[in-house]
Design a protein around this motif. Structure first.
Motif, PDB file in Angstrom:
ATOM      1  N   LEU A 151      -0.669 -11.395 -50.561  1.00  0.00           N
ATOM      2  CA  LEU A 151      -0.589 -10.430 -51.667  1.00  0.00           C
ATOM      3  C   LEU A 151      -0.195 -11.129 -52.972  1.00  0.00           C
ATOM      4  N   LEU A 152       0.774 -12.024 -52.888  1.00  0.00           N
ATOM      5  CA  LEU A 152       1.190 -12.784 -54.071  1.00  0.00           C
ATOM      6  C   LEU A 152       0.023 -13.598 -54.622  1.00  0.00           C
ATOM      7  N   ALA A 153      -0.727 -14.223 -53.706  1.00  0.00           N
ATOM      8  CA  ALA A 153      -1.832 -15.095 -54.134  1.00  0.00           C
ATOM      9  C   ALA A 153      -2.962 -14.289 -54.766  1.00  0.00           C
ATOM     10  N   ARG A 154      -3.299 -13.154 -54.144  1.00  0.00           N
ATOM     11  CA  ARG A 154      -4.442 -12.375 -54.613  1.00  0.00           C
ATOM     12  C   ARG A 154      -4.125 -11.556 -55.848  1.00  0.00           C
ATOM     13  N   VAL A 211      -0.885 -20.505 -56.254  1.00  0.00           N
ATOM     14  CA  VAL A 211      -1.578 -20.067 -55.036  1.00  0.00           C
ATOM     15  C   VAL A 211      -1.500 -21.193 -54.001  1.00  0.00           C
ATOM     16  N   ALA A 212      -2.044 -20.905 -52.823  1.00  0.00           N
ATOM     17  CA  ALA A 212      -2.162 -21.899 -51.742  1.00  0.00           C
ATOM     18  C   ALA A 212      -0.847 -22.632 -51.496  1.00  0.00           C
ATOM     19  N   THR A 213      -0.900 -23.938 -51.370  1.00  0.00           N
ATOM     20  CA  THR A 213       0.289 -24.723 -50.998  1.00  0.00           C
ATOM     21  C   THR A 213       1.415 -24.565 -52.017  1.00  0.00           C
ATOM     22  N   ASP A 214       1.077 -24.523 -53.294  1.00  0.00           N
ATOM     23  CA  ASP A 214       2.115 -24.369 -54.319  1.00  0.00           C
ATOM     24  C   ASP A 214       2.895 -23.074 -54.111  1.00  0.00           C
ATOM     25  N   LEU A 215       2.175 -22.015 -53.796  1.00  0.00           N
ATOM     26  CA  LEU A 215       2.825 -20.731 -53.536  1.00  0.00           C
ATOM     27  C   LEU A 215       3.724 -20.819 -52.305  1.00  0.00           C
ATOM     28  N   ARG A 216       3.185 -21.421 -51.257  1.00  0.00           N
ATOM     29  CA  ARG A 216       3.960 -21.566 -50.013  1.00  0.00           C
ATOM     30  C   ARG A 216       5.248 -22.345 -50.257  1.00  0.00           C
ATOM     31  N   MET A 217       5.178 -23.334 -51.137  1.00  0.00           N
ATOM     32  CA  MET A 217       6.365 -24.146 -51.393  1.00  0.00           C
ATOM     33  C   MET A 217       7.473 -23.312 -52.055  1.00  0.00           C
ATOM     34  N   VAL A 218       7.076 -22.452 -52.964  1.00  0.00           N
ATOM     35  CA  VAL A 218       8.082 -21.620 -53.645  1.00  0.00           C
ATOM     36  C   VAL A 218       8.694 -20.616 -52.659  1.00  0.00           C
ATOM     37  N   VAL A 219       7.832 -19.993 -51.855  1.00  0.00           N
ATOM     38  CA  VAL A 219       8.328 -19.019 -50.871  1.00  0.00           C
ATOM     39  C   VAL A 219       9.260 -19.705 -49.872  1.00  0.00           C
ATOM     40  N   THR A 220       8.852 -20.891 -49.436  1.00  0.00           N
ATOM     41  CA  THR A 220       9.679 -21.653 -48.487  1.00  0.00           C
ATOM     42  C   THR A 220      11.045 -21.965 -49.083  1.00  0.00           C
ATOM     43  N   ALA A 221      11.064 -22.321 -50.362  1.00  0.00           N
ATOM     44  CA  ALA A 221      12.336 -22.637 -51.024  1.00  0.00           C
ATOM     45  C   ALA A 221      13.291 -21.446 -50.962  1.00  0.00           C
ATOM     46  N   MET A 222      12.741 -20.244 -51.128  1.00  0.00           N
ATOM     47  CA  MET A 222      13.591 -19.047 -51.075  1.00  0.00           C
ATOM     48  C   MET A 222      14.167 -18.840 -49.676  1.00  0.00           C
ATOM     49  N   HIS A 223      13.340 -19.086 -48.664  1.00  0.00           N
ATOM     50  CA  HIS A 223      13.860 -18.957 -47.297  1.00  0.00           C
ATOM     51  C   HIS A 223      14.926 -20.017 -47.019  1.00  0.00           C
ATOM     52  N   ASP A 257      -3.452   1.938 -56.232  1.00  0.00           N
ATOM     53  CA  ASP A 257      -4.291   0.755 -56.409  1.00  0.00           C
ATOM     54  C   ASP A 257      -4.134  -0.184 -55.209  1.00  0.00           C
ATOM     55  N   ALA A 258      -4.955  -1.220 -55.193  1.00  0.00           N
ATOM     56  CA  ALA A 258      -4.984  -2.134 -54.039  1.00  0.00           C
ATOM     57  C   ALA A 258      -3.617  -2.768 -53.803  1.00  0.00           C
ATOM     58  N   PHE A 259      -2.943  -3.148 -54.893  1.00  0.00           N
ATOM     59  CA  PHE A 259      -1.633  -3.778 -54.744  1.00  0.00           C
ATOM     60  C   PHE A 259      -0.657  -2.858 -54.022  1.00  0.00           C
ATOM     61  N   HIS A 260      -0.593  -1.602 -54.482  1.00  0.00           N
ATOM     62  CA  HIS A 260       0.379  -0.691 -53.887  1.00  0.00           C
ATOM     63  C   HIS A 260      -0.016  -0.260 -52.480  1.00  0.00           C
ATOM     64  N   GLU A 261      -1.313  -0.256 -52.215  1.00  0.00           N
ATOM     65  CA  GLU A 261      -1.738   0.002 -50.833  1.00  0.00           C
ATOM     66  C   GLU A 261      -1.263  -1.096 -49.901  1.00  0.00           C
ATOM     67  N   ASP A 262      -1.411  -2.349 -50.359  1.00  0.00           N
ATOM     68  CA  ASP A 262      -0.940  -3.475 -49.548  1.00  0.00           C
ATOM     69  C   ASP A 262       0.580  -3.434 -49.388  1.00  0.00           C
ATOM     70  N   LEU A 263       1.250  -3.082 -50.470  1.00  0.00           N
ATOM     71  CA  LEU A 263       2.712  -3.010 -50.418  1.00  0.00           C
ATOM     72  C   LEU A 263       3.160  -1.918 -49.446  1.00  0.00           C
ATOM     73  N   LEU A 311       7.221 -17.912 -59.885  1.00  0.00           N
ATOM     74  CA  LEU A 311       6.080 -17.138 -59.379  1.00  0.00           C
ATOM     75  C   LEU A 311       5.469 -16.301 -60.504  1.00  0.00           C
ATOM     76  N   ALA A 312       6.332 -15.669 -61.285  1.00  0.00           N
ATOM     77  CA  ALA A 312       5.848 -14.777 -62.344  1.00  0.00           C
ATOM     78  C   ALA A 312       5.133 -15.564 -63.452  1.00  0.00           C
ATOM     79  N   ARG A 313       5.716 -16.691 -63.845  1.00  0.00           N
ATOM     80  CA  ARG A 313       5.146 -17.448 -64.963  1.00  0.00           C
ATOM     81  C   ARG A 313       3.908 -18.254 -64.591  1.00  0.00           C
TER      82      ARG A 313
END
Lengths: 220, 220
Positions: B66-69, A73-85, B3-9, A67-69
């Motif tokens: 939040l991760l996506a944006r 976004v979108a489906t790619d992001l969902r796939m990573v989050v899903t993997a953690m769950h 900031d917006a990030f911390h408000e969302d958090l 996620l950091a590197r």
């Protein structure tokens, strides 16, 4: 050639499949320890749970790193989050196998399960194996229909769970300790199945974008 | 100004605290239904679990959004990921309250729990309330010491869990059905506590970067 993101995602997926293999072995061996009253096997299952926990942390660290590197976004992001769950659910399946091993250890060299319940417990372990193998396959293939099938296999587990209670509430002649153990053991196998279903549901959501019964509206 | 990030958090954190309040109410009402044999209360707890599930999905969707944006990295990223894991644990606490309500509903208007066990179950519910309140506070404050305290409170739950088994394995005169119910109920309360501890452990990891016993090496 796959890009770096998808190569990393494949690696996570492979590790999740490895986790399913470890928790499958854990369930098989915990059941052997239980039905044979074998303390040595029970101890080894309990010790091996650390490997599952470590692999889970590896998956989660890799996912966060990804996620950091890559900032998907979108489906790619969902796939990573899903993997953690998923890693969380599969790790929990390992915990449940460890719980079964602990019941085995407590009673060894005696067998905690009375003779009339042993075939049902053996069946629960067999269904658990089918579930965890199907879960590994579905993670690898992202096949919604394979994921839906996991729910069907889990119905078998639920039937066996009911069968344990029917046995307990019938002419139970084995006393309260065996009754308490049987209640907990049955619950552990049933929960093992539930977590397989939870993984399957996540695959369905990932692919179809829908929660709830994944089979509704899906036709082959 | 944040900031917006911390408000969302902050919003996610508020929703997690709201979830702890809902699952606290669920446990309290499920226990009332159980100890009073009240089917109406039991039904309302079972129905209200949908709200907890919905709030959990809201938290998760907000986190993914939040991760996506914002594409956070380092600690900010870890905080969002942790929030998703917490929502999962807290939602599960709601499921366990629902399970307790289902046992209550099955026996109502009779009380599923024999008289000699009722004070212990009432104590488990009381400790559960303390745990969930402490969990909500720790989420809000990100206070490692508050999180560590949750583990200590959970020791009380584990003691009560053992007390149920001691009672079951003593002169139990209430038959197998009540025994099976007591075994499962005690397990539900105990697991409710475990999930509070899981949330606490995540707070400790977030703040200290360490897994394992958060108290080791921490002095006030």
């Amino acid at each position: 050639m796959r890009d770096a993101f998808h190569e990393d995602l494949d690696k996570i997926s492979d590790q999740l499949v490895d986790m399913t293999k470890l928790v499958g072995t854990a369930l098989e061996r915990a059941t052997a320890a239980l039905l044979e009253g074998d303390r040595t096997i029970a101890e080894s299952v309990i010790a091996a749970d650390d490997d599952i926990d470590a692999l889970r942390r590896e998956v989660d660290d890799l996912a966060v790193d990804l996620l950091a590197r890559q900032q998907p976004v979108a489906t790619d992001l969902r796939m990573v989050v899903t993997a953690m769950h998923m890693s969380s659910d599969i790790e929990r399946m390992g915990d449940l196998a460890r719980h079964i091993a602990k019941v085995a250890r407590m009673s060894a060299p005696n067998v905690a399960v009375p003779e009339n319940l042993r075939p049902i417990i053996a069946d629960m372990a067999r269904v658990g194996q089918k579930l965890v193998q199907a879960t590994g396959d579905a993670i690898g293939s992202k096949d919604v229909y394979a994921a839906v099938e996991i729910g069907r296999i889990d119905d078998e587990m639920d039937e066996l769970h009911k069968k344990v209670f029917t046995t307990l509430l019938g002419d139970w002649e084995h006393g309260m300790e065996a009754g308490v153990n049987a209640t907990l053991l049955s619950r552990y196998y049933e929960r093992y199945g539930d977590h397989a279903v939870a993984v399957a549901d996540r695959i369905v959501y990932l692919v179809t974008g829908r929660y709830g019964n994944p089979d509704e509206g899906l036709t082959r």
